[in-house]
Each structure stands twice: as structure tokens, then as C-alpha cells.
Scaffold this motif. Sequence first.
Motif, PDB file in Angstrom:
ATOM      1  N   GLY A 185     -62.372   7.457  -5.144  1.00  0.00           N
ATOM      2  CA  GLY A 185     -61.437   6.971  -4.136  1.00  0.00           C
ATOM      3  C   GLY A 185     -61.531   7.694  -2.812  1.00  0.00           C
ATOM      4  O   GLY A 185     -60.912   7.269  -1.828  1.00  0.00           O
ATOM      5  N   LEU A 186     -62.328   8.766  -2.744  1.00  0.00           N
ATOM      6  CA  LEU A 186     -62.421   9.563  -1.512  1.00  0.00           C
ATOM      7  C   LEU A 186     -63.789   9.447  -0.861  1.00  0.00           C
ATOM      8  O   LEU A 186     -64.150  10.260  -0.006  1.00  0.00           O
ATOM      9  CB  LEU A 186     -62.136  11.044  -1.807  1.00  0.00           C
ATOM     10  CG  LEU A 186     -60.823  11.326  -2.521  1.00  0.00           C
ATOM     11  CD1 LEU A 186     -60.597  12.826  -2.639  1.00  0.00           C
ATOM     12  CD2 LEU A 186     -59.660  10.660  -1.799  1.00  0.00           C
ATOM     13  N   GLY A 187     -64.539   8.434  -1.263  1.00  0.00           N
ATOM     14  CA  GLY A 187     -65.862   8.253  -0.687  1.00  0.00           C
ATOM     15  C   GLY A 187     -66.280   6.803  -0.725  1.00  0.00           C
ATOM     16  O   GLY A 187     -65.518   5.918  -1.124  1.00  0.00           O
ATOM     17  N   VAL A 188     -67.507   6.562  -0.286  1.00  0.00           N
ATOM     18  CA  VAL A 188     -68.106   5.224  -0.323  1.00  0.00           C
ATOM     19  C   VAL A 188     -69.544   5.366  -0.814  1.00  0.00           C
ATOM     20  O   VAL A 188     -70.160   6.420  -0.690  1.00  0.00           O
ATOM     21  CB  VAL A 188     -68.079   4.540   1.060  1.00  0.00           C
ATOM     22  CG1 VAL A 188     -66.656   4.184   1.472  1.00  0.00           C
ATOM     23  CG2 VAL A 188     -68.738   5.430   2.122  1.00  0.00           C
ATOM     24  N   PHE A 193     -81.422   9.189   0.816  1.00  0.00           N
ATOM     25  CA  PHE A 193     -82.829   9.079   0.448  1.00  0.00           C
ATOM     26  C   PHE A 193     -83.092   7.774  -0.302  1.00  0.00           C
ATOM     27  O   PHE A 193     -83.722   7.743  -1.356  1.00  0.00           O
ATOM     28  CB  PHE A 193     -83.285  10.288  -0.372  1.00  0.00           C
ATOM     29  CG  PHE A 193     -83.449  11.536   0.453  1.00  0.00           C
ATOM     30  CD1 PHE A 193     -84.418  11.629   1.435  1.00  0.00           C
ATOM     31  CD2 PHE A 193     -82.609  12.625   0.241  1.00  0.00           C
ATOM     32  CE1 PHE A 193     -84.560  12.781   2.204  1.00  0.00           C
ATOM     33  CE2 PHE A 193     -82.746  13.785   1.005  1.00  0.00           C
ATOM     34  CZ  PHE A 193     -83.737  13.855   1.991  1.00  0.00           C
ATOM     35  N   ALA A 194     -82.569   6.687   0.280  1.00  0.00           N
ATOM     36  CA  ALA A 194     -82.844   5.312  -0.156  1.00  0.00           C
ATOM     37  C   ALA A 194     -82.216   4.946  -1.500  1.00  0.00           C
ATOM     38  O   ALA A 194     -82.498   3.878  -2.040  1.00  0.00           O
ATOM     39  CB  ALA A 194     -84.353   5.032  -0.193  1.00  0.00           C
ATOM     40  N   ARG A 195     -81.337   5.797  -2.033  1.00  0.00           N
ATOM     41  CA  ARG A 195     -80.627   5.475  -3.266  1.00  0.00           C
ATOM     42  C   ARG A 195     -79.127   5.517  -3.000  1.00  0.00           C
ATOM     43  O   ARG A 195     -78.655   6.389  -2.260  1.00  0.00           O
ATOM     44  CB  ARG A 195     -80.960   6.477  -4.373  1.00  0.00           C
ATOM     45  CG  ARG A 195     -82.359   6.360  -4.939  1.00  0.00           C
ATOM     46  CD  ARG A 195     -82.572   7.406  -6.023  1.00  0.00           C
ATOM     47  NE  ARG A 195     -81.614   7.261  -7.132  1.00  0.00           N
ATOM     48  CZ  ARG A 195     -81.500   8.135  -8.130  1.00  0.00           C
ATOM     49  NH1 ARG A 195     -82.245   9.230  -8.148  1.00  0.00           N
ATOM     50  NH2 ARG A 195     -80.625   7.922  -9.098  1.00  0.00           N
ATOM     51  N   PRO A 196     -78.340   4.594  -3.592  1.00  0.00           N
ATOM     52  CA  PRO A 196     -76.893   4.642  -3.386  1.00  0.00           C
ATOM     53  C   PRO A 196     -76.303   5.940  -3.930  1.00  0.00           C
ATOM     54  O   PRO A 196     -76.553   6.313  -5.078  1.00  0.00           O
ATOM     55  CB  PRO A 196     -76.382   3.430  -4.174  1.00  0.00           C
ATOM     56  CG  PRO A 196     -77.570   2.537  -4.337  1.00  0.00           C
ATOM     57  CD  PRO A 196     -78.756   3.449  -4.418  1.00  0.00           C
ATOM     58  N   ALA A 197     -75.541   6.624  -3.107  1.00  0.00           N
ATOM     59  CA  ALA A 197     -74.914   7.883  -3.504  1.00  0.00           C
ATOM     60  C   ALA A 197     -73.459   7.859  -3.061  1.00  0.00           C
ATOM     61  O   ALA A 197     -73.150   7.470  -1.925  1.00  0.00           O
ATOM     62  CB  ALA A 197     -75.637   9.073  -2.873  1.00  0.00           C
ATOM     63  N   TYR A 198     -72.572   8.256  -3.945  1.00  0.00           N
ATOM     64  CA  TYR A 198     -71.156   8.297  -3.591  1.00  0.00           C
ATOM     65  C   TYR A 198     -70.944   9.469  -2.625  1.00  0.00           C
ATOM     66  O   TYR A 198     -71.194  10.626  -2.962  1.00  0.00           O
ATOM     67  CB  TYR A 198     -70.298   8.463  -4.841  1.00  0.00           C
ATOM     68  CG  TYR A 198     -68.848   8.105  -4.617  1.00  0.00           C
ATOM     69  CD1 TYR A 198     -68.467   6.790  -4.363  1.00  0.00           C
ATOM     70  CD2 TYR A 198     -67.854   9.079  -4.652  1.00  0.00           C
ATOM     71  CE1 TYR A 198     -67.144   6.453  -4.159  1.00  0.00           C
ATOM     72  CE2 TYR A 198     -66.522   8.751  -4.447  1.00  0.00           C
ATOM     73  CZ  TYR A 198     -66.174   7.429  -4.194  1.00  0.00           C
ATOM     74  OH  TYR A 198     -64.861   7.100  -3.981  1.00  0.00           O
ATOM     75  N   THR A 199     -70.486   9.152  -1.413  1.00  0.00           N
ATOM     76  CA  THR A 199     -70.486  10.116  -0.315  1.00  0.00           C
ATOM     77  C   THR A 199     -69.093  10.259   0.274  1.00  0.00           C
ATOM     78  O   THR A 199     -68.409   9.259   0.521  1.00  0.00           O
ATOM     79  CB  THR A 199     -71.460   9.660   0.788  1.00  0.00           C
ATOM     80  OG1 THR A 199     -72.759   9.482   0.213  1.00  0.00           O
ATOM     81  CG2 THR A 199     -71.538  10.683   1.911  1.00  0.00           C
ATOM     82  N   MET A 200     -68.678  11.492   0.519  1.00  0.00           N
ATOM     83  CA  MET A 200     -67.351  11.734   1.085  1.00  0.00           C
ATOM     84  C   MET A 200     -67.210  11.097   2.466  1.00  0.00           C
ATOM     85  O   MET A 200     -68.127  11.116   3.284  1.00  0.00           O
ATOM     86  CB  MET A 200     -67.063  13.236   1.179  1.00  0.00           C
ATOM     87  CG  MET A 200     -67.923  13.989   2.164  1.00  0.00           C
ATOM     88  SD  MET A 200     -67.321  15.675   2.477  1.00  0.00           S
ATOM     89  CE  MET A 200     -67.535  16.440   0.889  1.00  0.00           C
TER      90      MET A 200
END
Length: 285
Positions: A185-188, A193-200
Amino acid sequence: MFLLRWMSRWPLWLLHALGAWAGWLAFALSSAYRRRLWAQARAAGASAAQARGAVAAAGRMLFEIPWLWLRPQQRLLGGWVEWDGAERLQALLEQRRGLLMMTPHLGCFEVAAQAYAERFGAAAPMTALYRPARKPWLRELVAAGRDRPGLKAAPATLAGVRQMLRALRQGETVGLLPDQVPPEGLGVWVPFFARPAYTMTLAARLMRQTGAAVVLLWCERLSWGRGFVVHVRDFPLPPPNTDLEGLTAHVNRAMEALILEAPQQYLWGYNRYKNPRPLDLGAAP
């Protein structure tokens, strides 16, 4: 703690030598860690030699913690740290509109914070976000290491975020590691590096809510325990009218550029692409 305090007085070259050995031991003993480090490094474009360098660098990072956090406070870092671009920081601080400093898990990011505090903290203290440790002895270690002049710690809670907002609005400095996976809930989900990563989204929110200046930096660990170099880089301006998700993706691209300066010192073993943990009620927004 007694052992760690004793180790804090060992020479840095010895700690780094033991750390490199420990890094390879962990790499050899854990197949999951070995696969993750190798896969993430190679997928990002790191060479085999750079991936091998990251194995030893992870161990050095662990073994230098006593030296960094528990050495007597009168033993300053000045003689161990060189600066590449300190004038950029000075110019931004003179604007007195707050400064957001971002660094990935690259090199010795703990030195970057302490070196800033020693050189600039008297005029503009730095507030850094941290997660309180669960174990009492580890809480004591973290408190001892981060309780230094010019350096403030903000817990990863709503109160900690408010503390950072106040610091920026008062013309002070905030430090963040945006490549750390935040709670749910605190990221998107955006590319790293071309891979989906849950990021703040916290870095993007601080930028939008405060109008603070933004700068990138990373701390290079020199070979044979010779010390460190703090590299300061400009933050590339995002396209106009970028939304929160787009700005978060822009931060990731800036982190990638820093990491590719020295992929052999990045913490590739960190599970950057994991699913986020559930949100605690006191966690930061």
C-alpha cells in the motif's frame, strides 16, 4: 555487543578481508541467495566479474558495521573519506529550500550519511529513515551507530514521515534509499532494470509536497581498506506534469544509472522483486 565493540577497533583492511571471505561463504552455503544474486546481477547487465565482486562486497558491508557504528565518536571519518562533487551539495544547501538525498544499496551507504553529517550537518542536519529492529541488542547497535552530531533518525512510521517533512521545510536534509521494498500500500509496481518492482512512493511524495532540491549520491568502497569516496550526482529533471507513478519510475531510472557506475558494489543479493509485506498500522505512508 562486547565482541562488536572489540571489532570496531580492528583495522578496516582486516574487517574488509574477513568480510570478503564471509561473503563468499554465504554465497557457497545458500543456494537461494546464490541464484538470486547471480540472476539479478546478470539481468541488469553486470558482467560475471562484477557479479563476483558483489559477492565479496556484501560481506565487506556487513563486517564494516562495527567500525562504522561503534567506533568512538571522536574518531571522525575525515581522514578516510574523499568527496567527488561536494561543491554541488554546498550550492544546493545554500538555497535553504531543503535537500533530499537519494542513494541505492550501493557501496557503503552508511558512510555517506556519516560523512555528510560530519561535513555539512552543523548547518543542515540530516534525517534518515530507518526500521526499528525487533531484537533489543540490535536496537542498541543501531542507536549507537546513528546517534551522531548532525545525523537524526526517523522511524518508518507516520511520525517519521512527518519528521522528514518538517526537516525539509526547515531547510534541512533528508536521506532515503528508494530501492528498498516498502510495505503493501506504500508503493507502486514500476520497472527496475526492466522488471516490475514494488517501489516506494515516499521519495516522489516528498519532492511534490516540499519542493526541496534533490541530489543523488553513492559511497565507493576503496580496495584494501584505504577508505571511501562519496560521489555526488545531479538528479535528472523528470518530464513536466509527471504523475506520482511516473515520478517513482523516474527515481528508479536514476537509481539504475548510479548502480551501473559500480555494479560490483551493489547489493544484488537483496530480494528487490519480492512481494511487499503487509502494512503495519504504524508504518509510514
